[in-house]
Write a protein that holds these residues in place. Sequence first.
Motif, mmCIF file in Angstrom:
data_model
loop_
_atom_site.group_PDB
_atom_site.id
_atom_site.type_symbol
_atom_site.label_atom_id
_atom_site.label_comp_id
_atom_site.label_asym_id
_atom_site.label_seq_id
_atom_site.Cartn_x
_atom_site.Cartn_y
_atom_site.Cartn_z
ATOM 1 N N LYS A 1 0.836 -1.211 0.000
ATOM 2 C CA LYS A 1 0.000 0.000 0.000
ATOM 3 C C LYS A 1 0.863 1.250 0.000
ATOM 4 C CE LYS A 1 -1.866 1.478 3.803
ATOM 5 N NZ LYS A 1 -2.705 1.621 5.026
ATOM 6 N N GLU B 1 4.222 4.917 -6.420
ATOM 7 C CA GLU B 1 3.720 4.728 -7.781
ATOM 8 C C GLU B 1 2.828 5.901 -8.186
ATOM 9 O OE1 GLU B 1 1.277 1.227 -10.152
ATOM 10 O OE2 GLU B 1 0.624 1.813 -8.159
ATOM 11 N N LYS B 2 1.949 6.303 -7.283
ATOM 12 C CA LYS B 2 1.010 7.396 -7.568
ATOM 13 C C LYS B 2 1.728 8.733 -7.692
ATOM 14 C CE LYS B 2 -3.238 9.541 -5.805
ATOM 15 N NZ LYS B 2 -4.251 9.515 -4.708
ATOM 16 N N LYS C 1 2.541 1.860 -3.296
ATOM 17 C CA LYS C 1 1.576 2.428 -4.246
ATOM 18 C C LYS C 1 1.534 3.951 -4.146
ATOM 19 C CE LYS C 1 -2.397 0.628 -5.131
ATOM 20 N NZ LYS C 1 -2.197 0.468 -6.593
ATOM 21 N N ILE D 1 -1.926 -3.105 -9.012
ATOM 22 C CA ILE D 1 -0.636 -2.588 -9.456
ATOM 23 C C ILE D 1 -0.672 -2.435 -10.968
ATOM 24 C CG2 ILE D 1 1.832 -3.115 -9.641
ATOM 25 C CD1 ILE D 1 1.571 -4.583 -6.951
#
Length: 228
Positions: free
Chosen positions: A108, A114-115, A111, A149
Amino acid sequence: MGYWEQKTASMWPTAYLRTSFWLFLAVCFGCHPSETSHSLPYYNTPDFTPVFIGTADRVAEKIPHTIGDFSFRDQNGATISQSDIEGKIHVADFFFSSCGVICPTMTKHLKLVEKAFPNDKKLVLLSYSVTPWIDSVARLKKYSQANDIQSENWHLLTGRKSEIYQLARQSYFAEEELGYNKDSTEFLHTEHFLLVDKQKRIRGIYNGTLELEIQQLIADIKTLQQER
């Protein structure tokens, strides 16, 4: 309560505090400001003693340690090797798909990274499975779908256990000095995220279970992106 739950429940955000502490010492005890301002330290040894270097031409001399060669398969069955991180910043972590508490939190939090950098082809996320004998390509694919993902630059990796464990302990110093000399058969467990620069040198270590440190990781990635 499992090992990871006990360790995480009792620990301070040590990686962030360690970097801040050494940066404070460097400023207070004589380092030239140009060696510390807007610059991340290098980590050359498994005890993660930070090394601040003011000029790029001294890096190769002072910091010989880099991430070693590797070749594993990702959740899409593609072969991912050191050539895929050449000239790119990357973040590495170590997980397993059947982990019920720590790994979902780490995923989490990754991520969030990633965002923060959508479709950034100069940033690679590498999540190495520490149970590769269980985490097949198909299982990692299912895990990536379950966790939404989507980034093409986030690779969940599986391969030979001994090779993953050796890379983790000897290249990434994944368990710091406590794990550096462990036998490759001993189970690898770490909640650390490792930040590695374009020359494959370690520039940061973060507790992947703490969102505060993930925000620091994101900030440090931006610092590296500005580094010449």
